[in-house]
Design a protein around this motif. Structure first.
Motif, PDB file in Angstrom:
ATOM      1  N   PHE A   1      47.439 -98.504 -63.254  1.00  0.00           N
ATOM      2  CA  PHE A   1      48.416 -97.419 -63.489  1.00  0.00           C
ATOM      3  C   PHE A   1      49.841 -97.941 -63.534  1.00  0.00           C
ATOM      4  CE2 PHE A   1      48.547 -97.887 -58.922  1.00  0.00           C
ATOM      5  CZ  PHE A   1      49.868 -97.640 -58.601  1.00  0.00           C
ATOM      6  N   ILE A   2      50.718 -97.042 -63.967  1.00  0.00           N
ATOM      7  CA  ILE A   2      52.152 -97.345 -64.065  1.00  0.00           C
ATOM      8  C   ILE A   2      52.915 -96.063 -63.739  1.00  0.00           C
ATOM      9  CG2 ILE A   2      52.344 -96.737 -66.524  1.00  0.00           C
ATOM     10  CD1 ILE A   2      54.100 -99.268 -66.861  1.00  0.00           C
ATOM     11  N   THR A   3      54.172 -96.199 -63.321  1.00  0.00           N
ATOM     12  CA  THR A   3      55.051 -95.024 -63.200  1.00  0.00           C
ATOM     13  C   THR A   3      56.300 -95.299 -64.020  1.00  0.00           C
ATOM     14  OG1 THR A   3      56.178 -95.827 -61.198  1.00  0.00           O
ATOM     15  CG2 THR A   3      54.216 -94.458 -60.868  1.00  0.00           C
ATOM     16  N   TRP A   4      56.880 -94.235 -64.593  1.00  0.00           N
ATOM     17  CA  TRP A   4      58.065 -94.422 -65.422  1.00  0.00           C
ATOM     18  C   TRP A   4      58.970 -93.205 -65.325  1.00  0.00           C
ATOM     19  CZ3 TRP A   4      53.238 -93.342 -67.471  1.00  0.00           C
ATOM     20  CH2 TRP A   4      53.120 -92.245 -68.311  1.00  0.00           C
TER      21      TRP A   4
ATOM     22  N   TYR B   1      52.224 -85.902 -72.871  1.00  0.00           N
ATOM     23  CA  TYR B   1      52.042 -86.479 -71.536  1.00  0.00           C
ATOM     24  C   TYR B   1      50.799 -85.827 -70.957  1.00  0.00           C
ATOM     25  CZ  TYR B   1      53.027 -87.568 -66.618  1.00  0.00           C
ATOM     26  OH  TYR B   1      52.940 -88.023 -65.316  1.00  0.00           O
ATOM     27  N   ALA B   2      49.699 -86.576 -70.936  1.00  0.00           N
ATOM     28  CA  ALA B   2      48.424 -85.987 -70.506  1.00  0.00           C
ATOM     29  C   ALA B   2      47.419 -87.084 -70.171  1.00  0.00           C
ATOM     30  CB  ALA B   2      47.858 -85.102 -71.620  1.00  0.00           C
ATOM     31  N   THR B   3      46.348 -86.672 -69.518  1.00  0.00           N
ATOM     32  CA  THR B   3      45.181 -87.527 -69.324  1.00  0.00           C
ATOM     33  C   THR B   3      43.960 -86.642 -69.529  1.00  0.00           C
ATOM     34  OG1 THR B   3      44.128 -89.148 -67.861  1.00  0.00           O
ATOM     35  CG2 THR B   3      45.011 -87.169 -66.808  1.00  0.00           C
TER      36      THR B   3
ATOM     37  N   ILE C   1      54.343 -85.848 -59.897  1.00  0.00           N
ATOM     38  CA  ILE C   1      54.254 -87.021 -60.793  1.00  0.00           C
ATOM     39  C   ILE C   1      53.055 -86.980 -61.740  1.00  0.00           C
ATOM     40  CG2 ILE C   1      55.411 -88.495 -59.089  1.00  0.00           C
ATOM     41  CD1 ILE C   1      52.626 -89.807 -58.549  1.00  0.00           C
ATOM     42  N   TYR C   2      52.092 -86.073 -61.514  1.00  0.00           N
ATOM     43  CA  TYR C   2      50.820 -86.170 -62.238  1.00  0.00           C
ATOM     44  C   TYR C   2      50.835 -85.478 -63.598  1.00  0.00           C
ATOM     45  CZ  TYR C   2      49.102 -87.842 -57.771  1.00  0.00           C
ATOM     46  OH  TYR C   2      48.927 -88.569 -56.632  1.00  0.00           O
TER      47      TYR C   2
ATOM     48  N   GLY D   1      50.892 -92.548 -64.728  1.00  0.00           N
ATOM     49  CA  GLY D   1      49.868 -92.573 -65.774  1.00  0.00           C
ATOM     50  C   GLY D   1      48.947 -93.762 -65.648  1.00  0.00           C
ATOM     51  N   THR D   2      47.648 -93.519 -65.876  1.00  0.00           N
ATOM     52  CA  THR D   2      46.724 -94.623 -66.066  1.00  0.00           C
ATOM     53  C   THR D   2      46.953 -95.128 -67.494  1.00  0.00           C
ATOM     54  OG1 THR D   2      45.104 -92.852 -66.394  1.00  0.00           O
ATOM     55  CG2 THR D   2      44.964 -94.083 -64.338  1.00  0.00           C
TER      56      THR D   2
END
Length: 476
Positions: free
Chosen positions: A55-58, A164-166, A198-199, A148-149
């Protein structure tokens, strides 16, 4: 195939560069279309299958990452994991949920009753991020931090930030998503001080996520499926019915059982996942994982135990046994024992490279047997067809030995790269290229079927020795 090289900035840290990952992703698609003699205008839909748990955060406004991708193999959260697993609070949680499970019989209280954290859990690494990366923490306070993964990051970049989704398969594999309630887990996030803001929103697996920006490929391409790699391989293998089993042997090993509409609670060594969601249909899986399969074989090649991976089955068969040599896996951090190291035991002067290679391959089959036995015991569904995929499924020695040990027939498809095929199937269904799963089943091509040839008793002495070696290697 292009592989994004892992970065190791500190001992135990495993990262991926987001820009390298993005550029290689785009290059691979362009090359694949070119190699097929097609033009981008002819592409009806794009399906994305990605590695899980990385994962990453931005920053939501600028799109700038706060750090590199933190890999599922990364163990930077080891101290945090250790302190949590020894904490009084976790013991209290165990007691509360054990009582709740006893009183209600509700399976959703079972997993927290024996919850132990590991460095492989996304939740622990996310907690580490908000404790150690000030910019991410500050952005989250202002609702400006995105998590996000790999799939979410690629979607975000493909659509120039407009999507912005999973999907449910990727979300459920993070361990931060509550599969019973189908939502991000607020209790766990509060416990670990992870902000809920954040999700990303969670969408169906086979779904119109929007289109790739026309600047990237020259034309807009609809993105019609997003799916986690193991669930995608399951779909690619057409394991559509309860009791169908998929065995992927790649870098790691994954046993997945289709449990249909029934979500089995976590049992030790087995985890519930959402396989896919297509409209009203939600299919659940139970998964067991083995680390260090392809990793160990690649290491053996790197130190010149053999030159070509295709010759390993022949090397193993050239001798009647490993002469008591056992290979203990442990290149990646173990959930149960972070001190575990890979090792050979039982070495003597008569040992050759063939014995060492056979010992490595035998360890794969022995671990397959262990996990299969757990699945049979814990999953209350009659197991049907077993279908194998992944690079190591091309090894006939491992495949035959696994079939002997579990006393079951195993099918191997002509194409072992099932993750990409599953994503293509899901995208094709969403775009109307195929109308139903029956059409997909007709496309399956079986290359080989391995049937039991030897009695389990013939393997018992070697497996007993290997189990003994595993015990001796603990807490090294």
């Amino acid at each position: 195939h292009k592989q994004v090289e892992s970065l190791y900035p500190r001992p135990g840290w495993v990262e991926l560069d987001p820009e390298v990952l993005w550029s290689q992703f785009v290059d691979v698609i362009k090359e694949a279309v070119r190699a097929a003699g097609l033009h981008m205008r002819q592409i009806a839909a794009l399906g994305i299958s990605t590695q899980r748990g990385t994962f990453i955060t931005w920053h939501k406004r600028t799109g700038k990452p706060f750090h590199n991708f933190i890999s599922w193999q990364d163990s930077r959260s080891a101290e945090l994991v250790n302190s949590w697993n020894k904490s009084l609070l976790l013991k209290v949680i165990h007691v509360i949920f054990t009582v709740l499970h006893f009183l209600t019989g509700n399976d959703r209280y079972l997993a927290p009753s024996f919850l132990t954290f590991s460095t492989q859990h996304t939740s622990m690494k996310l907690s580490w991020v908000f404790k150690n990366i000030h910019e991410a923490e500050e952005a989250a306070k202002k609702n400006n931090c995105c998590f996000g993964t790999v799939d979410t990051w690629l979607l975000y970049r493909l659509t120039k930030g407009s999507v912005y989704a999973t999907d449910y398969s990727n979300a459920s594999a993070t361990g931060v998503f509550e599969p019973f309630m189908k939502c991000w887990n607020p209790t766990l996030c509060n416990l670990l001080s992870i902000p809920m803001s954040i999700y990303p929103p969670v969408k169906d697996t086979s779904f119109n996520f929007g289109s790739a920006d026309s600047e990237i490929f020259g034309v807009p391409i609809p993105i019609m499926a997003v799916v986690a790699d193991q669930q995608s391989a399951m779909f690619g293998e057409c394991c559509f019915y309860p009791g169908d089993v998929k065995l992927t042997m790649g870098t790691g090993g994954f046993w997945n059982v289709n449990t249909g509409e029934h979500l089995f609670a976590s049992r030790r060594g087995l985890y519930p996942l959402i396989g896919w969601k297509i409209g009203e249909e939600v299919v659940y899986l139970t998964e067991g994982c083995i680390s260090d399969i392809g990793t160990a074989i690649k290491w053996a090649q790197d130190i010149n135990l053999f030159t070509n991976v295709d010759e390993t089955a022949k090397m193993a068969r050239s001798i009647i046994d490993s002469q008591g040599v056992c290979f203990v896996p442990g290149f990646q951090v173990s959930v149960n024992d972070p001190c575990l190291c890979a090792s050979f035991m039982g070495l003597k002067p008569s040992i050759t490279r063939n014995h060492l290679v056979r010992a490595i391959l035998e360890s794969v089959a022995f671990r397959n047997k262990q996990l299969y036995d757990i699945i049979v015991k814990k999953v209350r569904i009659p197991l049907q067809t077993i279908r194998a995929d992944g690079g190591v499924s091309n090894n006939s020695f491992v495949m035959q030995m696994t079939s002997d040990l579990i006393n079951k027939k195993i099918e191997k498809p002509a194409n072992t790269d099932m993750s990409s095929l599953g994503a293509a199937f899901l995208a094709g269904l969403a775009s109307g290229f195929w109308t139903d799963k029956e059409q997909l089943k007709k496309l399956r091509q079986i290359e080989a079927v391995f049937e039991p040839q030897k009695d389990l008793e013939e393997y018992k002495p070697a497996m007993d020795t290997w189990l003994q070696a595993m015990k001796h290697s603990l807490h090294w």
